[in-house]
Design an enzyme around this catalytic site. Structure first.
Site, PDB file in Angstrom:
ATOM      1  N   GLU A 163       3.771  -0.425   5.617  1.00 31.18           N
ATOM      2  CA  GLU A 163       2.618  -1.323   5.520  1.00 31.18           C
ATOM      3  C   GLU A 163       1.808  -1.327   6.815  1.00 31.18           C
ATOM      4  O   GLU A 163       0.574  -1.436   6.787  1.00 31.18           O
ATOM      5  CB  GLU A 163       3.087  -2.742   5.180  1.00 31.18           C
ATOM      6  CG  GLU A 163       3.826  -2.888   3.865  1.00 31.18           C
ATOM      7  CD  GLU A 163       3.006  -2.462   2.658  1.00 31.18           C
ATOM      8  OE1 GLU A 163       1.754  -2.473   2.735  1.00 31.18           O
ATOM      9  OE2 GLU A 163       3.608  -2.083   1.631  1.00 31.18           O
ATOM     10  N   ASP A 231       3.998   6.951   4.407  1.00 33.79           N
ATOM     11  CA  ASP A 231       5.401   7.366   4.514  1.00 33.79           C
ATOM     12  C   ASP A 231       5.610   8.226   5.757  1.00 33.79           C
ATOM     13  O   ASP A 231       6.538   8.009   6.538  1.00 33.79           O
ATOM     14  CB  ASP A 231       5.811   8.181   3.279  1.00 33.79           C
ATOM     15  CG  ASP A 231       5.974   7.331   2.041  1.00 33.79           C
ATOM     16  OD1 ASP A 231       5.970   6.088   2.164  1.00 33.79           O
ATOM     17  OD2 ASP A 231       6.096   7.910   0.939  1.00 33.79           O
TER      18      ASP A 231
END
Length: 411
Positions: A163, A231
């Site tokens: 995030e 990621d």
């Protein structure tokens, strides 16, 4: 179970208890979501109307022009602050200071390795939904369901790192800019829908439809390309902060396998808003293997404290939590007795069994007198008994140990 593997029969019983708890919580959550939905539908439609007739001279952010210029960081901050004002009004934000401090400290341990000039604000929403989300301006929210479904601190850190990257790479701002097209009324309505989506995703999608903003749905669900980028950079942040780089793939894979044959409407929200594929999991694992090496952090004491505190709060019936913890202590199924006993004290306090709570917390203080969380638990027991002089003794002792603790000062 953070305190060691239990026999299969006990695992089955625990899973049944969790399922019953989730069912009750879902019913409560559903009722609350309907109330919130009605409020937020009015809010979103009001925003649409009021913004459409607003004086152009008002201090509203100019999100983009027809040339596609990106929203400025200052405008992102304004949008994020507007979001937080609304979510504090309508969402069940966890205001426990120990939880707040923990999630902020965990976030900062990762954020200091990120290339970002702004500040981050991390917060927790009391919801059994397994999800987390990022809002332009550096605001990142976690649902308690995600923390409670983690098997260790690195799994929470892996989602947090992901995030953080959505913020640092400005994925949200780019999505808004691409869809808003300088349409302030639409943005005001979208803001209301995003607030609701953070609380209850299904109701949020309904709000988006109600304000005729269904074409903006992809603002909430980041693109696959953004997910891969989050990621890739997120695993790097994990590595630099000393967390287990395999935890991101482990967490998503476990959720995916557990829900493979589940009705789609019960799939964890994090798998919807962050689409997970076999290739994505494999890529994350491959990147993690390339970065392996060095010392990996153990789960912090604070993580365990917060996990058990949230676990007790999530129980639909304090008596059920009390039974669960007393059984763990009686059977010796734990790795760290003091942490399980701490959970037992919290459950006893919630159940109103003050005398038993006093006995158990005295054992904690006798074995670990320097642990602030145990001293705070003792103070809460006395508060629950309306013995404020006794509570103040514990608070004063804790203050002498750490005068910088917000939980102690507030107490």
């Amino acid at each position: 179970n953070l305190d060691g593997d239990m026999p299969a029969k006990k695992n089955h019983q625990r899973d049944c208890d969790v399922a019953r708890r989730a069912g009750t919580a879902n019913r409560v959550s559903s009722n609350r979501a309907r109330d919130i939905a009605r409020i937020m539908m009015v809010f979103a439609l009001s925003c649409w109307f009021s913004a459409s007739v607003a004086d152009p001279s008002e201090d509203l952010p100019d999100f983009a022009d027809s040339a596609g210029a990106l929203i400025s960081p200052a405008q992102e901050k304004k949008l994020g602050e507007s979001f937080m004002r609304q979510i504090r009004l309508y969402a069940p934000i966890v205001d426990d200071v120990e939880v707040e401090d923990y999630i902020q400290q965990l976030g900062e341990s990762l954020a200091k390795h990120a290339d970002y000039d702004g500040e981050f604000t991390f917060f927790v929403i009391d919801s059994n939904v397994i999800n987390a989300f990022a809002v332009p301006g550096g605001f990142i929210g976690f649902h308690t369901g995600l923390i409670l479904n983690s098997k260790g601190e690195s799994e929470v850190a892996s989602v947090m790192a992901h995030e953080i990257v959505h913020i640092t790479q400005r994925h949200g701002a780019r999505g808004i800019e691409a869809r808003a097209r300088n349409n302030i009324p639409a943005m005001a309505a979208l803001l209301g829908a995003i607030v609701l989506t953070a609380i209850d995703p299904q109701a949020g999608i309904g709000a988006l439809t109600a304000v005729q903003a269904a074409q903006m749905q992809s603002q909430i669900n980041f693109t696959r390309g953004n997910e891969r980028e989050a990621d890739r950079i997120g695993i790097k942040l994990l590595h630099e902060a000393g967390y287990n780089t395999q935890s991101m793939a482990d967490f998503f894979q476990r959720l995916q396998i557990a829900n493979r044959y589940t009705d789609p409407k019960h799939i964890p929200e994090i798998l919807r808003t962050h689409p997970v594929t076999v290739n994505r999991i494999s890529e994350a694992r491959e990147r993690a293997e390339r970065l392996d090496g060095g010392t990996i952090r153990d789960d912090s004491f604070e993580y365990k404290i917060v996990w058990h505190k949230l676990n007790v709060k999530a129980a639909p019936d304090p008596a059920q939590a009390k039974y669960t913890y007393s059984k763990l202590l009686a059977d010796g199924n734990y790795q760290q007795e003091s942490i399980v006993r701490y959970g037992y004290v919290l459950a006893l306090t919630e159940a109103g069994d003050i005398n038993d709570a006093r006995v158990e917390v005295a054992k904690l203080l006798a074995s670990d007198p320097g642990v602030i969380s145990f001293r705070l638990a003792a103070a809460k027991v006395e508060e629950r008994a309306n013995d404020y002089p006794a509570a103040l003794v514990h608070y004063r002792t804790a203050y002498e140990m750490d005068p910088t603790s917000r939980a102690v000062v507030y107490g």
